[in-house]
Write an enzyme that holds these catalytic residues in place. Sequence first.
Site, PDB file in Angstrom:
ATOM      1  CB  SER A  30       1.657  13.331 -25.369  1.00 20.88           C
ATOM      2  OG  SER A  30       1.770  12.030 -24.849  1.00 20.88           O
ATOM      3  CE1 TYR A  50      -2.528  12.190 -29.044  1.00 22.45           C
ATOM      4  CE2 TYR A  50      -0.733  11.183 -27.786  1.00 22.45           C
ATOM      5  CZ  TYR A  50      -1.742  12.136 -27.909  1.00 22.45           C
ATOM      6  OH  TYR A  50      -1.936  13.050 -26.900  1.00 22.45           O
TER       7      TYR A  50
END
Length: 254
Positions: A145, A158
Amino acid sequence: MAESLGTPQGTRAPTALVTGGAGGIGRAVCAALAEAGAEVIVCDLDEHRAREVARTLPAGRAVGIDLGDRSRVEAGVARIRGIAPHVDVLVHNAGIGVLGPFAESDPADWDLMWRVNTRAPMLLTRAFLPGMIARGRGRLVFVSSDGARAGAGGEGAYAATKSALFGLAKTLARETARYGVTSNVVCPGPTDTPMLREVGARHPGLVAELTRRIPAGRLGTPADVAAAVAFLASPSAAYITGQTLSVSGGITMQ
């Protein structure tokens, strides 16, 4: 038309395994790899949806795996080996995010994200990498990401679990390049997926503000990410390993 992935050893179509294959990006990755000639194994927690995706592919099969449970990952590996003795392309696309201010986060959520986002890719790679090395060809693609690469508010835990993939991918690249195996990371930026729409519904104006900041003037699409994954899985990327590629319309430049 996507570039052909080729036929390892000249005897069969390559087999690609895609985790999180029933999601927005995962479904597009499965389609792109199938278009390139791969037999695709669609892995997802939701086996019913995985089967729906597999039915849309010329040579698709589905396996349900709970990546958060080690014993179920190992059982899933056994099922995969039963239907596909060789995995040539392994795409670690699955991920789970529990977002919010880090100071208010729950360590139980950290643990879940670590199991799914970090440990599962390690377990699956350990299971299928030896076969790639033995055959002298393989592709590992980790979907991380841009939030993990550059930081993003509300994504502390995350991002920590997804950024671990950078170190894993680079280490594997150094260890396996001599065997014809490549290992790379793709980092999607803001992408038009059901998950982003859900977040946007909870935070009015967020998606519009994200879009305004993107130099390309639009959100990414699952197909944009899938094209990058398919390229890294192709023969044209045989000399590319240990790299991180952002698919972000320019919002992240590094």
